[in-house]
Design an enzyme around this catalytic site. Structure first.
Site, PDB file in Angstrom:
ATOM      1  N   LYS A  22       0.833  -1.208   0.000  1.00 25.33           N
ATOM      2  CA  LYS A  22       0.000   0.000   0.000  1.00 25.33           C
ATOM      3  C   LYS A  22       0.864   1.253   0.000  1.00 25.33           C
ATOM      4  CE  LYS A  22      -2.796   2.496   3.470  1.00 25.33           C
ATOM      5  NZ  LYS A  22      -1.766   3.392   4.031  1.00 25.33           N
ATOM      6  N   ASN A  23       1.902   1.266   0.826  1.00 19.11           N
ATOM      7  CA  ASN A  23       2.726   2.466   0.975  1.00 19.11           C
ATOM      8  C   ASN A  23       3.713   2.654  -0.178  1.00 19.11           C
ATOM      9  OD1 ASN A  23       1.451   3.165   3.360  1.00 19.11           O
ATOM     10  ND2 ASN A  23       2.910   2.031   4.619  1.00 19.11           N
ATOM     11  N   CYS A 116      -5.877   8.125   8.913  1.00 21.00           N
ATOM     12  CA  CYS A 116      -6.079   7.685  10.296  1.00 21.00           C
ATOM     13  C   CYS A 116      -5.677   8.768  11.293  1.00 21.00           C
ATOM     14  CB  CYS A 116      -5.252   6.432  10.577  1.00 21.00           C
ATOM     15  SG  CYS A 116      -5.948   4.934   9.864  1.00 21.00           S
ATOM     16  N   ARG A 121       1.127  14.464  12.658  1.00 24.10           N
ATOM     17  CA  ARG A 121       1.633  14.247  11.296  1.00 24.10           C
ATOM     18  C   ARG A 121       1.590  15.517  10.444  1.00 24.10           C
ATOM     19  NH1 ARG A 121      -0.533   8.636   8.901  1.00 24.10           N
ATOM     20  NH2 ARG A 121      -2.528   9.680   8.839  1.00 24.10           N
ATOM     21  N   ASP A 305       3.949   0.834  12.033  1.00 25.20           N
ATOM     22  CA  ASP A 305       2.737   0.207  11.503  1.00 25.20           C
ATOM     23  C   ASP A 305       2.556  -1.231  11.978  1.00 25.20           C
ATOM     24  OD1 ASP A 305       1.881   2.444  10.202  1.00 25.20           O
ATOM     25  OD2 ASP A 305       2.463   1.795   8.195  1.00 25.20           O
ATOM     26  N   ARG A 397      -8.810   0.141   4.589  1.00 30.61           N
ATOM     27  CA  ARG A 397      -7.869   1.084   3.973  1.00 30.61           C
ATOM     28  C   ARG A 397      -6.552   0.415   3.597  1.00 30.61           C
ATOM     29  NH1 ARG A 397      -5.867   4.794   7.251  1.00 30.61           N
ATOM     30  NH2 ARG A 397      -4.921   5.665   5.387  1.00 30.61           N
TER      31      ARG A 397
END
Length: 418
Positions: A22-23, A116, A121, A305, A397
């Site tokens: 995903k990243n 999220c 951030r 994560d 997600r």
């Protein structure tokens, strides 16, 4: 609204194919805006973050369509430099498009991104880096407005090795005039993957994976077909699931070299792990010993994560553990939910003090974010009795076909519309 209904206690056996990261996929999709050539991204996970990014690309005038497990992007007709607030608020990674849009249109307008709720951030590092390339930035009414006459290469020193800022600067710099040098760059494998993609479409980027990245600006970029690296966080999540539930699980397309910090901790727990090529086999008896200390760090340290998942594992290991979260301020929001299942956890500042219990008890819990939600699913699979995990849109997600993959290896889990 949907939920997971889980009957815990089953051991897990079988094989799981790990999806593309995903990243990695999200910044690569953003990078596709840079070129008028056709780009095909293969083995793409069908997750809500990817679907939202495709919606954004379509809103910008690109053609972006799913073809089985692939996405085909044609940005030749892109004609919009604004990302509306509704889409930006759904997807934190929409901020990556700042660099691409500025590079293509010399203009960009984006609402402050969502995603999220795991901490502040801030995007300050992104904006400071873009300013060094000649971008004028104003913030007004919840929007970030960027414009420039031209992008000019420069030396950029990041105050901390931010993954997002590193990637955004890379995207802005690939077509800038001259040379850009990013110092104290993030070293994550996804940064290296973005470099590989950019070079595949004709960019000149060197150094990803180290603390210094050098980008020589080019005038044009072309098309390519590209398969991103495997998702190290999905791989880690399934390894922790097997450790917690007991059994024997093999991961296909796993990329063990990118999760060595987790594998080290799982071996400390008492798991047997065997690696061959792109496969990882984990065997667990469920009679595990807690690791004494875990601290999240930028890569190659222990990934934030996977912090929630490893904490859930420590909850049912013999002994005590201290898990320290160094990257995000509110990443222990899942802890009260684990307590509902019998966990013995005390959080003080950025550290969780965990005392192992025999096992979790089934309960109804709420997923507040992506990785915390995944940890609750793992706890429910290992628990005695029936559990419900609510608000699973957060989990969608980042995990494609999560319940199907878990059922395939023995998990008793179903998705239910509320």
């Amino acid at each position: 609204m949907e939920k997971y209904v889980i009957n815990g206690g089953n051991k897990l056996y079988g094989s799981v194919k790990i999806q593309s990261a995903k990243n990695s996929v999200l910044p690569i999709l953003a990078a596709a805006v840079l070129t008028d050539g056709k780009v095909t991204i293969t083995n793409v996970p069908h997750i809500s973050d990817v679907r939202n990014m495709v919606k954004i690309l379509t809103r910008l005038g690109c053609s972006a369509v799913f073809d089985g497990e692939n996405i085909i992007i044609d940005s030749s007709s892109a004609d919009c430099f604004e990302i509306p607030s509704g889409l930006a608020h759904e997807l934190r990674s929409s901020v990556f498009l700042l660099g691409s849009l500025i590079s293509r249109f010399k203009m960009a307008k984006i609402a402050f991104p969502g995603g999220c709720d795991i901490g502040l951030r801030p995007v300050d590092l992104h904006l400071t880096g873009l300013k060094r390339l000649g971008v004028e930035i104003t913030e007004k009414n919840g929007y970030i407005l960027c414009k420039c006459e031209k992008l000019t290469g420069n030396e950029i020193m990041l105050d901390c090795p931010s993954v997002g800022a590193t990637e955004n600067i890379m995207l802005a710099a690939v077509k800038a005039e001259g040379t850009t040098v990013i110092k104290n760059a993030a070293r994550e494998p996804e940064i290296e993957d973005l470099q590989k993609f950019l070079n595949a479409i004709g960019a000149k980027v060197l150094g990803a994976g180290s603390g210094t990245i050098v980008i020589e600006g080019v005038k044009t970029l072309g098309g390519t077909e590209f398969q991103p690296i495997s998702d190290r966080i999905e791989a880690g999540t399934f390894l922790v699931a097997a450790a917690m539930c007991g059994g024997e699980v093999q991961l296909e397309c796993a990329g063990a070299e990118n999760i060595s910090s987790l594998l080290h901790k799982l071996r400390e727990n008492g798991c047997n792990i065997h690696i061959k090529n792109d496969k990882i086999m984990l065997e667990s008896s469920r009679r595990l010993t807690s690791v004494k200390s875990i601290e999240t760090q930028p890569y190659p340290g222990f990934p934030t994560d996977l912090q929630a998942q490893i904490t859930a594992l420590c909850c049912i290991c013999k002994g005590q553990s201290i898990i320290t979260e160094n990257l995000f301020e509110t990443r222990f929001k899942y802890v009260p939910e684990l307590r509902k299942m019998g966990a013995d956890i005390t959080v003080i500042d950025r550290s969780a003090f965990v005392r192992g219990v025999d096992r979790f008890k089934g309960a109804t819990v709420v997923a507040h974010d992506l990785r915390g939600g995944a940890a609750l699913v793992l706890a429910a699979l290992a628990a005695e009795g029936r559990s419900e995990v609510l608000d699973i849109s957060h989990i969608d997600r980042g995990y494609g076909s999560f319940e199907h993959k878990l059922r395939a290896i023995g998990g008793d889990i179903v998705r239910v519309v509320v």
